[in-house]
Write an enzyme that holds these catalytic residues in place. Structure first.
Site, PDB file in Angstrom:
ATOM      1  N   ARG A  53       0.796  -1.222   0.000  1.00 49.97           N
ATOM      2  CA  ARG A  53       0.000   0.000   0.000  1.00 49.97           C
ATOM      3  C   ARG A  53       0.837   1.284   0.000  1.00 49.97           C
ATOM      4  O   ARG A  53       0.590   2.193  -0.807  1.00 49.97           O
ATOM      5  CB  ARG A  53      -0.929   0.039   1.232  1.00 49.97           C
ATOM      6  CG  ARG A  53      -2.202  -0.719   1.065  1.00 49.97           C
ATOM      7  CD  ARG A  53      -2.612  -1.341   2.379  1.00 49.97           C
ATOM      8  NE  ARG A  53      -1.659  -2.386   2.697  1.00 49.97           N
ATOM      9  CZ  ARG A  53      -1.775  -3.636   2.253  1.00 49.97           C
ATOM     10  NH1 ARG A  53      -2.798  -3.997   1.550  1.00 49.97           N
ATOM     11  NH2 ARG A  53      -0.859  -4.562   2.538  1.00 49.97           N
ATOM     12  N   THR A  54       1.777   1.381   0.904  1.00 52.37           N
ATOM     13  CA  THR A  54       2.483   2.664   1.054  1.00 52.37           C
ATOM     14  C   THR A  54       3.245   3.005  -0.229  1.00 52.37           C
ATOM     15  O   THR A  54       3.128   4.112  -0.769  1.00 52.37           O
ATOM     16  CB  THR A  54       3.436   2.611   2.264  1.00 52.37           C
ATOM     17  OG1 THR A  54       2.680   2.159   3.390  1.00 52.37           O
ATOM     18  CG2 THR A  54       4.027   3.975   2.564  1.00 52.37           C
ATOM     19  N   LYS A  82      26.322  -4.177  -1.266  1.00 52.91           N
ATOM     20  CA  LYS A  82      27.801  -4.080  -1.269  1.00 52.91           C
ATOM     21  C   LYS A  82      28.307  -3.364  -0.029  1.00 52.91           C
ATOM     22  O   LYS A  82      29.492  -3.118   0.113  1.00 52.91           O
ATOM     23  CB  LYS A  82      28.266  -3.309  -2.514  1.00 52.91           C
ATOM     24  CG  LYS A  82      27.836  -3.903  -3.826  1.00 52.91           C
ATOM     25  CD  LYS A  82      28.338  -2.995  -4.970  1.00 52.91           C
ATOM     26  CE  LYS A  82      27.463  -3.119  -6.186  1.00 52.91           C
ATOM     27  NZ  LYS A  82      27.646  -1.992  -7.105  1.00 52.91           N
ATOM     28  N   ARG A 103      11.172   3.902   3.611  1.00 53.87           N
ATOM     29  CA  ARG A 103      10.742   2.917   4.626  1.00 53.87           C
ATOM     30  C   ARG A 103      11.985   2.157   5.056  1.00 53.87           C
ATOM     31  O   ARG A 103      12.714   1.619   4.217  1.00 53.87           O
ATOM     32  CB  ARG A 103       9.701   1.947   4.066  1.00 53.87           C
ATOM     33  CG  ARG A 103       9.429   0.792   5.026  1.00 53.87           C
ATOM     34  CD  ARG A 103       8.248  -0.045   4.665  1.00 53.87           C
ATOM     35  NE  ARG A 103       7.006   0.667   4.920  1.00 53.87           N
ATOM     36  CZ  ARG A 103       5.803   0.091   4.838  1.00 53.87           C
ATOM     37  NH1 ARG A 103       5.690  -1.188   4.531  1.00 53.87           N
ATOM     38  NH2 ARG A 103       4.711   0.789   5.077  1.00 53.87           N
ATOM     39  N   HIS A 131       4.556   5.633  11.615  1.00 57.17           N
ATOM     40  CA  HIS A 131       4.142   5.539  10.201  1.00 57.17           C
ATOM     41  C   HIS A 131       3.217   6.743   9.966  1.00 57.17           C
ATOM     42  O   HIS A 131       1.998   6.613   9.901  1.00 57.17           O
ATOM     43  CB  HIS A 131       3.415   4.210   9.995  1.00 57.17           C
ATOM     44  CG  HIS A 131       3.206   3.822   8.559  1.00 57.17           C
ATOM     45  ND1 HIS A 131       3.413   4.683   7.506  1.00 57.17           N
ATOM     46  CD2 HIS A 131       2.803   2.650   8.014  1.00 57.17           C
ATOM     47  CE1 HIS A 131       3.146   4.046   6.370  1.00 57.17           C
ATOM     48  NE2 HIS A 131       2.779   2.806   6.656  1.00 57.17           N
TER      49      HIS A 131
HETATM   50  N1   CP Z   1      -0.446  -0.067   5.775  1.00 58.72           N
HETATM   51  C1   CP Z   1       0.772  -0.296   5.221  1.00 58.72           C
HETATM   52  O1   CP Z   1       1.763   0.331   5.560  1.00 58.72           O
HETATM   53  O2   CP Z   1       0.776  -1.267   4.271  1.00 58.72           O
HETATM   54  P1   CP Z   1       2.056  -1.721   3.451  1.00 58.72           P
HETATM   55  O3   CP Z   1       3.023  -2.356   4.437  1.00 58.72           O
HETATM   56  O4   CP Z   1       1.545  -2.700   2.432  1.00 58.72           O
HETATM   57  O5   CP Z   1       2.671  -0.492   2.845  1.00 58.72           O
END
Ligand code: CP
Length: 307
Positions: A53-54, A82, A103, A131
């Site tokens: 999703r993100t 590396k 991320r 998040h």
């Molecule tokens: N909600 C969320 O962060 O989903 P993903 O891990 O799929 O990005």
């Protein structure tokens, strides 16, 4: 003060959040008005952990704004293999792109990246820490469904220890008056002390173990996945993984206008029979991520420098 990077919900004001929601709603209703807002701009998506999703909703948001995207969905195949440091990866990405979504599994990594980068860094999830863009789309969904962000009772349920959406959503709810959070978790997965410390005096909250005790009282239940990958001992995961399973029978005990949210992915916390119930808003919530992230990208690409 303009915001240069999006690392923690704690850095955001209520006014900033409200203005994002209004922009996101207009983008959802009139996408054509915004289709050139990122023309000629490039987003770098640097994902050191898995995501559906993100990453994809950020990419979709950038394309819908007329921009372009580059990046990676895993460090495999990059020079991280590396031995390249995060700092050097960020130095490269800022040379190739106008904005970065990162991320990473290391807590504090997004903050460090923001101190190195000359272009805006947006956290797409940092370890178990935060998040923030998920909290923005969560609040956008609550606002659209409930018509308000004040005076709400919200149960946050499941893995409150390792789930990074939990602190971010809690900090966001604490910015609006009259809200109350029920943190519902087994003892092993209770919300971390530092998160409670940051919430103290800012929002009313109670810790519970039994979801049935509060399901009839809350406006929103926000279920989270037990984060298998963050348990030091796999046996501990097995003990708690099925503590809460949302069924139609449980939903029937909720009050009128109740909504059920989940940041997704789910791995058994919600039975498939719940999906077609009007209370189930989690797929709509994920779709809202596109509009919320369009508003976020538009802010950092076009507005932050003019404030
Ligand atoms: N909600 C969320 O962060 O989903 P993903 O891990 O799929 O990005």
């Amino acid at each position: 003060m303009p915001i240069k990077h999006l690392i923690s919900v704690k850095d955001l004001s209520r006014e900033f959040l409200d203005s994002l929601f209004i922009t996101a709603k207009d983008m959802e209703e009139h996408p054509e008005k915004y289709s050139s807002n990122a023309r000629g701009k490039i987003l770098a998506t640097l994902f050191f952990e898995p995501s559906t999703r993100t990453r994809l909703s950020f990419e979709s948001a950038m394309f819908r704004l007329g921009g372009n995207v580059l990046g990676f969905s895993s460090p495999k195949g990059t020079s991280v293999e590396k031995g390249e440091s995060l700092a050097d990866t960020i130095r490269m990405a800022q040379a190739y792109a106008d904005i970065i979504v990162l991320r990473h599994y290391v807590e504090g990594s997004a903050r460090v990246a923001s101190m190195i980068s000359e272009v805006p860094v947006i956290s797409g999830g940092t370890g178990s820490q935060e998040h923030p863009t998920q909290a923005i789309l969560d609040l956008y969904t609550i606002w659209k469904s409930c018509g308000k962000l004040t005076g709400l009772k919200v149960a946050i349920v499941g893995d409150l220890r390792y789930g990074r959406t939990v602190p971010s959503l809690s900090f966001a709810l604490a910015k609006y008056p009259g809200n109350k959070i029920y943190f519902v978790a087994p003892k092993q997965l209770r919300v971390r002390k530092e998160v409670l410390h940051d919430l103290k005096g800012k929002i009313e909250y109670e810790e519970k173990e039994n979801l049935e005790e509060v399901i009839g009282e809350v406006d929103v239940a926000y279920i989270t996945r037990v984060q298998k990958e963050r348990f030091p001992d796999p046996q501990e995961y097995v003990k708690v993984k099925d503590t809460y399973i949302i069924t139609p029978e449980l939903i029937e005990k909720s009050k009128e206008d109740f909504i059920l949210l989940h940041p997704l992915p789910r791995v058994g916390e919600i039975t498939y029979e719940v999906d077609n119930m009007p209370q189930a808003k989690y797929f709509e919530q994920a779709k809202n991520g596109v509009y919320a992230r369009m508003a976020i990208l538009d802010y950092f690409l076009n507005k932050a420098n003019n404030e």
